[in-house]
Design an enzyme around this catalytic site. Sequence first.
Site, PDB file in Angstrom:
ATOM      1  N   PRO A 198       4.824 -10.598  33.107  1.00 29.68           N
ATOM      2  CA  PRO A 198       5.638  -9.919  34.128  1.00 29.68           C
ATOM      3  C   PRO A 198       5.980  -8.470  33.801  1.00 29.68           C
ATOM      4  O   PRO A 198       6.434  -7.736  34.682  1.00 29.68           O
ATOM      5  CB  PRO A 198       6.908 -10.770  34.196  1.00 29.68           C
ATOM      6  CG  PRO A 198       6.966 -11.465  32.878  1.00 29.68           C
ATOM      7  CD  PRO A 198       5.560 -11.700  32.470  1.00 29.68           C
ATOM      8  N   PHE A 199       5.765  -8.061  32.546  1.00 27.11           N
ATOM      9  CA  PHE A 199       6.078  -6.683  32.162  1.00 27.11           C
ATOM     10  C   PHE A 199       4.883  -6.053  31.460  1.00 27.11           C
ATOM     11  O   PHE A 199       5.008  -5.430  30.411  1.00 27.11           O
ATOM     12  CB  PHE A 199       7.342  -6.647  31.298  1.00 27.11           C
ATOM     13  CG  PHE A 199       8.549  -7.212  32.001  1.00 27.11           C
ATOM     14  CD1 PHE A 199       9.227  -6.471  32.953  1.00 27.11           C
ATOM     15  CD2 PHE A 199       8.961  -8.516  31.767  1.00 27.11           C
ATOM     16  CE1 PHE A 199      10.307  -7.001  33.645  1.00 27.11           C
ATOM     17  CE2 PHE A 199      10.043  -9.055  32.448  1.00 27.11           C
ATOM     18  CZ  PHE A 199      10.716  -8.291  33.395  1.00 27.11           C
ATOM     19  N   GLU A 216       9.338 -10.033  28.480  1.00 23.34           N
ATOM     20  CA  GLU A 216      10.796  -9.915  28.397  1.00 23.34           C
ATOM     21  C   GLU A 216      11.319  -8.585  28.908  1.00 23.34           C
ATOM     22  O   GLU A 216      10.819  -7.514  28.566  1.00 23.34           O
ATOM     23  CB  GLU A 216      11.257 -10.108  26.947  1.00 23.34           C
ATOM     24  CG  GLU A 216      12.771 -10.118  26.772  1.00 23.34           C
ATOM     25  CD  GLU A 216      13.198 -10.526  25.373  1.00 23.34           C
ATOM     26  OE1 GLU A 216      14.412 -10.717  25.168  1.00 23.34           O
ATOM     27  OE2 GLU A 216      12.330 -10.645  24.489  1.00 23.34           O
ATOM     28  N   LYS A 232      14.948 -16.408  24.264  1.00 22.62           N
ATOM     29  CA  LYS A 232      15.007 -17.141  22.998  1.00 22.62           C
ATOM     30  C   LYS A 232      14.708 -18.592  23.324  1.00 22.62           C
ATOM     31  O   LYS A 232      15.432 -19.228  24.091  1.00 22.62           O
ATOM     32  CB  LYS A 232      16.383 -17.021  22.321  1.00 22.62           C
ATOM     33  CG  LYS A 232      16.482 -15.821  21.411  1.00 22.62           C
ATOM     34  CD  LYS A 232      15.674 -16.001  20.152  1.00 22.62           C
ATOM     35  CE  LYS A 232      15.479 -14.717  19.370  1.00 22.62           C
ATOM     36  NZ  LYS A 232      14.337 -13.924  19.830  1.00 22.62           N
TER      37      LYS A 232
END
Length: 414
Positions: A198-199, A216, A232
Site C-alpha cells: 500500500p505504500f 506501513e 506490530k
Amino acid sequence: MKSYPFFYSLYSSRWEEKLCLWADKNFRFFAFTSGNNHVYPSQPFDSFFFAGNKELSESEIWQTVKLKVGVIGYDYKNRIEKLNSDNLEFFPLPELCFFEPELIFKLDAKGIYSSSEIPKAYLNEIEAQILPANPSLSCQVSPQVTRDEYLRSVLNIQNEILEGNTYETNFCQAFSGSFASWAPIAAFFRLNELSKMPFAALFKAKNQWLLSASPERFLKKTGSKLIAQPIKGTIKRGLNPEEDAENREKLISSEKERAENLMITDLMRNDLARVSKTGSVRVEELFGIYPFPRVLQMISTVSSEIKDVVTFENIIRATFPMGSMTGAPKISTMKIIEREECFRRGWFSGAFGWIDENEDFDFSVVIRSIIADLEVKKLYFGVGSAITIDASAEQEYDECELKAQALFELLRGN
C-alpha cells in the site's frame, strides 16, 4: 494539493515505467508512488509522480509552505534527542533529503491528471522510451551478522528488558551488496510485481535511490486530523483460504503479538498527544488484521486533532522515529538499538512522503525497502522485528527472513 484539470489517456502498457526512465534522464530528483489498490484504513498512498531539479535546504523543508517530497532518515533522531549513530554506514546518506517538484502527475487506471498542461513533446518522449530487454536486477547480498550473532543480540536485549531498560525493542539486521551495474527502475517495478504494497515508492535523489515496498504508514495529516498506524504482529499467509483463516485467528489470538502492538499503540498515543488538543487522541482501531501478498499484519490506527499552532517540524520532532521501529520506552530503547545493531540505519526505518501547500502530508515507514547508491555501486536493506521478554530468538530470525522474502527473490533473480 492543487486540482488536476488536465487529463491524458495512457498510451501503452508499462507507461509508468517509461515515465520513470524518462524522468531519470531529465531530472535530478523524482518520486513515483502507488497504493496498489489496497484496502487500507484511511487509504493507502495515492498514485503520484513528482519530478524536479531543486533540492531544498533544511530551512526550506521546515519553513516554506510549498509542495515538497522526500525522505527523513532514521538518524535525524540525533537532532531531536541526545543520541548518536556511530555504527558502520554502507555509504553516506543525507538525514533530510527533499526536493521541490516542477512536474506533478496524479495517475489512475484511466490515465494521468496534471495541474497544468503537459507539453506534447514530453508525452512523445515518454512514449518513445525503450524498456531495457535484460535489465540488471540481481545483486549478491550478504548478512552483516551471522545467525548466532543475531541470537546472542536477542538474548542481550532480553537481559535489558529484565533490567527494566526497555519493554520492547525493534532489533534489525542488514544485508548489503555491491554491483557493477544495477537497474533501479526496472528493479522497483519487478519488486512491485513480487510484493504489491500500500505504500510502494520509488525515489531518486541524484545518484541515490530508494525502492520501497512498505506496508506501513508513519503519519498522515488531513486538515487538523493526524493519524498514525503502527504495525506490530506478523504471520505468513496460508496456502489456501482455510489456512489463511487459521493463521489470521492465530495472529489475533496471540497474547505476544497483541502485547507488542498495544505497547507501540500506547507509545504513539503519547507522541501524538504532544502536538494535539487535549482529549482528542483516540484509538480508531486496535489489532486490525490486514492481508498483504505474503503476510498478515496487525495494524492499529491512532488519530488526534492537532493544536491550532503546530508546524510540520513540531509534529516530526514529537513523533519521529515511528515507535514501531524503535520500541518502548523510546529514548532508552534507541540507545540499546545502537549498541546491539552493527550498521547505521540511514534511510531505513525513516520516513518517505510528501507535504503539500496546505501542509497536509502522508509519510510511510521505510521498511521492506532497498537503498542504493549508483556512484559507489552499493546497496543495502534492513529487516527487523520486535523483541519482548517472551520472544523466541529463532522465531524472530525466521520472521525477518519472511519479511525480506520479496527482496531476496528480486536480488537473487528468482
